[in-house]
Motif scaffolding. Sequence first.
Motif, PDB file in Angstrom:
ATOM      1  N   ALA A   5      -6.121   3.357  -9.218  1.00 36.08           N
ATOM      2  CA  ALA A   5      -4.716   2.936  -9.238  1.00 36.08           C
ATOM      3  C   ALA A   5      -4.441   1.974  -8.086  1.00 36.08           C
ATOM      4  O   ALA A   5      -3.749   0.963  -8.253  1.00 36.08           O
ATOM      5  CB  ALA A   5      -3.798   4.148  -9.150  1.00 36.08           C
ATOM      6  N   PHE A   6      -4.995   2.278  -6.930  1.00 36.83           N
ATOM      7  CA  PHE A   6      -4.820   1.401  -5.781  1.00 36.83           C
ATOM      8  C   PHE A   6      -5.414   0.023  -6.067  1.00 36.83           C
ATOM      9  O   PHE A   6      -4.786  -1.000  -5.800  1.00 36.83           O
ATOM     10  CB  PHE A   6      -5.466   2.009  -4.533  1.00 36.83           C
ATOM     11  CG  PHE A   6      -5.441   1.103  -3.344  1.00 36.83           C
ATOM     12  CD1 PHE A   6      -4.261   0.910  -2.635  1.00 36.83           C
ATOM     13  CD2 PHE A   6      -6.583   0.425  -2.939  1.00 36.83           C
ATOM     14  CE1 PHE A   6      -4.221   0.059  -1.544  1.00 36.83           C
ATOM     15  CE2 PHE A   6      -6.558  -0.423  -1.860  1.00 36.83           C
ATOM     16  CZ  PHE A   6      -5.370  -0.620  -1.148  1.00 36.83           C
ATOM     17  N   ARG A   7      -6.609   0.018  -6.644  1.00 38.39           N
ATOM     18  CA  ARG A   7      -7.284  -1.252  -6.926  1.00 38.39           C
ATOM     19  C   ARG A   7      -6.548  -2.081  -7.969  1.00 38.39           C
ATOM     20  O   ARG A   7      -6.615  -3.301  -7.950  1.00 38.39           O
ATOM     21  CB  ARG A   7      -8.712  -0.991  -7.388  1.00 38.39           C
ATOM     22  CG  ARG A   7      -9.609  -0.516  -6.280  1.00 38.39           C
ATOM     23  CD  ARG A   7     -11.011  -0.264  -6.777  1.00 38.39           C
ATOM     24  NE  ARG A   7     -11.878   0.154  -5.681  1.00 38.39           N
ATOM     25  CZ  ARG A   7     -12.936   0.920  -5.818  1.00 38.39           C
ATOM     26  NH1 ARG A   7     -13.281   1.361  -7.024  1.00 38.39           N
ATOM     27  NH2 ARG A   7     -13.658   1.253  -4.781  1.00 38.39           N
ATOM     28  N   SER A   8      -5.865  -1.426  -8.891  1.00 34.62           N
ATOM     29  CA  SER A   8      -5.160  -2.161  -9.951  1.00 34.62           C
ATOM     30  C   SER A   8      -3.646  -2.025  -9.820  1.00 34.62           C
ATOM     31  O   SER A   8      -2.924  -2.122 -10.798  1.00 34.62           O
ATOM     32  CB  SER A   8      -5.629  -1.671 -11.318  1.00 34.62           C
ATOM     33  OG  SER A   8      -5.341  -0.305 -11.482  1.00 34.62           O
ATOM     34  N   ARG A   9      -3.175  -1.825  -8.598  1.00 32.58           N
ATOM     35  CA  ARG A   9      -1.747  -1.587  -8.354  1.00 32.58           C
ATOM     36  C   ARG A   9      -0.848  -2.708  -8.868  1.00 32.58           C
ATOM     37  O   ARG A   9       0.291  -2.472  -9.222  1.00 32.58           O
ATOM     38  CB  ARG A   9      -1.495  -1.325  -6.876  1.00 32.58           C
ATOM     39  CG  ARG A   9      -1.873  -2.478  -5.970  1.00 32.58           C
ATOM     40  CD  ARG A   9      -1.868  -2.046  -4.494  1.00 32.58           C
ATOM     41  NE  ARG A   9      -2.329  -3.104  -3.622  1.00 32.58           N
ATOM     42  CZ  ARG A   9      -3.593  -3.339  -3.325  1.00 32.58           C
ATOM     43  NH1 ARG A   9      -4.543  -2.590  -3.846  1.00 32.58           N
ATOM     44  NH2 ARG A   9      -3.925  -4.320  -2.516  1.00 32.58           N
ATOM     45  N   ASP A  10      -1.376  -3.918  -8.948  1.00 30.54           N
ATOM     46  CA  ASP A  10      -0.559  -5.034  -9.430  1.00 30.54           C
ATOM     47  C   ASP A  10      -0.305  -4.956 -10.938  1.00 30.54           C
ATOM     48  O   ASP A  10       0.550  -5.670 -11.453  1.00 30.54           O
ATOM     49  CB  ASP A  10      -1.211  -6.369  -9.075  1.00 30.54           C
ATOM     50  CG  ASP A  10      -2.609  -6.508  -9.628  1.00 30.54           C
ATOM     51  OD1 ASP A  10      -3.326  -5.485  -9.697  1.00 30.54           O
ATOM     52  OD2 ASP A  10      -2.987  -7.633  -9.996  1.00 30.54           O
ATOM     53  N   HIS A  33       0.840  -1.202   0.000  1.00 27.86           N
ATOM     54  CA  HIS A  33       0.000   0.000   0.000  1.00 27.86           C
ATOM     55  C   HIS A  33       0.874   1.251   0.000  1.00 27.86           C
ATOM     56  O   HIS A  33       0.473   2.277  -0.515  1.00 27.86           O
ATOM     57  CB  HIS A  33      -0.913   0.012   1.230  1.00 27.86           C
ATOM     58  CG  HIS A  33      -1.836  -1.159   1.259  1.00 27.86           C
ATOM     59  ND1 HIS A  33      -2.907  -1.269   0.418  1.00 27.86           N
ATOM     60  CD2 HIS A  33      -1.830  -2.283   2.018  1.00 27.86           C
ATOM     61  CE1 HIS A  33      -3.541  -2.403   0.661  1.00 27.86           C
ATOM     62  NE2 HIS A  33      -2.910  -3.036   1.620  1.00 27.86           N
ATOM     63  N   THR A  34       2.065   1.150   0.562  1.00 30.49           N
ATOM     64  CA  THR A  34       2.971   2.293   0.635  1.00 30.49           C
ATOM     65  C   THR A  34       3.376   2.759  -0.754  1.00 30.49           C
ATOM     66  O   THR A  34       3.494   3.948  -0.994  1.00 30.49           O
ATOM     67  CB  THR A  34       4.222   1.928   1.458  1.00 30.49           C
ATOM     68  OG1 THR A  34       3.804   1.380   2.705  1.00 30.49           O
ATOM     69  CG2 THR A  34       5.093   3.133   1.680  1.00 30.49           C
ATOM     70  N   ASP A  35       3.568   1.829  -1.690  1.00 29.77           N
ATOM     71  CA  ASP A  35       3.970   2.212  -3.037  1.00 29.77           C
ATOM     72  C   ASP A  35       2.933   3.128  -3.694  1.00 29.77           C
ATOM     73  O   ASP A  35       3.286   4.091  -4.352  1.00 29.77           O
ATOM     74  CB  ASP A  35       4.197   0.977  -3.898  1.00 29.77           C
ATOM     75  CG  ASP A  35       5.433   0.199  -3.479  1.00 29.77           C
ATOM     76  OD1 ASP A  35       5.495  -0.990  -3.839  1.00 29.77           O
ATOM     77  OD2 ASP A  35       6.310   0.773  -2.819  1.00 29.77           O
ATOM     78  N   ILE A  36       1.670   2.836  -3.534  1.00 33.13           N
ATOM     79  CA  ILE A  36       0.621   3.690  -4.101  1.00 33.13           C
ATOM     80  C   ILE A  36       0.622   5.041  -3.391  1.00 33.13           C
ATOM     81  O   ILE A  36       0.452   6.086  -4.015  1.00 33.13           O
ATOM     82  CB  ILE A  36      -0.763   3.008  -4.022  1.00 33.13           C
ATOM     83  CG1 ILE A  36      -0.823   1.819  -4.981  1.00 33.13           C
ATOM     84  CG2 ILE A  36      -1.879   3.987  -4.329  1.00 33.13           C
ATOM     85  CD1 ILE A  36      -0.690   2.172  -6.449  1.00 33.13           C
ATOM     86  N   ALA A  37       0.841   5.026  -2.097  1.00 31.41           N
ATOM     87  CA  ALA A  37       0.908   6.291  -1.354  1.00 31.41           C
ATOM     88  C   ALA A  37       2.069   7.142  -1.864  1.00 31.41           C
ATOM     89  O   ALA A  37       1.927   8.351  -2.045  1.00 31.41           O
ATOM     90  CB  ALA A  37       1.056   6.023   0.137  1.00 31.41           C
ATOM     91  N   LEU A  38       3.195   6.519  -2.130  1.00 29.60           N
ATOM     92  CA  LEU A  38       4.344   7.250  -2.673  1.00 29.60           C
ATOM     93  C   LEU A  38       4.047   7.777  -4.072  1.00 29.60           C
ATOM     94  O   LEU A  38       4.417   8.902  -4.408  1.00 29.60           O
ATOM     95  CB  LEU A  38       5.584   6.360  -2.688  1.00 29.60           C
ATOM     96  CG  LEU A  38       6.171   5.996  -1.323  1.00 29.60           C
ATOM     97  CD1 LEU A  38       7.302   4.995  -1.468  1.00 29.60           C
ATOM     98  CD2 LEU A  38       6.642   7.243  -0.587  1.00 29.60           C
TER      99      LEU A  38
END
Length: 172
Positions: free
Chosen positions: A45-50, A6-11
């Motif tokens: 973006a969070f939902r499809s972060r992979d 989750h941190t990667d999306i926050a960044l």
Amino acid sequence: MDGSSHTDIALLAVEHQATVSRAAYRLCGSAVDAEDLTQQTFLAAFRSRDQLRDPTAARAWLAAILRSCFLKSLRKRTAGTVADPEFDWNGVPGPVPEPTSVDPERLQQALDGLGPEARVMLVLFYFESQSYREIATSLELPIGTVMSRLSRAKEQLRRKLLEAETKQEQQA
């Protein structure tokens, strides 16, 4: 990028929030709608972060998500297609002289007066600094189609800006 972090999306949000917000504002023409669109973009973006495999491509990935969210929001507001199939592209007049300087408010009003397809093309080209090839890839269109649509969108924008300038001069 680790798809489970989750941190990667926050960044990514911290790094690209300003760019996404500016593009969202140019697409929507309203600060409130742009905030909503920006939030929708980062939620998607969070939902499809992979799906983001290359962190160096994050900006283009977010731009594609933003564009998708924008077009979805338009479909929800109006039933039907984004582009007007009845529009006669051959009736578009030739080049219009460019104004010497553009007031940001007048620019936004002119963008608001364009159709969504033209707005998307102009935002990707001018505000996202994407090349014809990048636009073609992200929209899954032939490069020639991108070039012709962008050319028409530029002419439409020039006309809108010239009309606004003429109106302003007549009021002065």
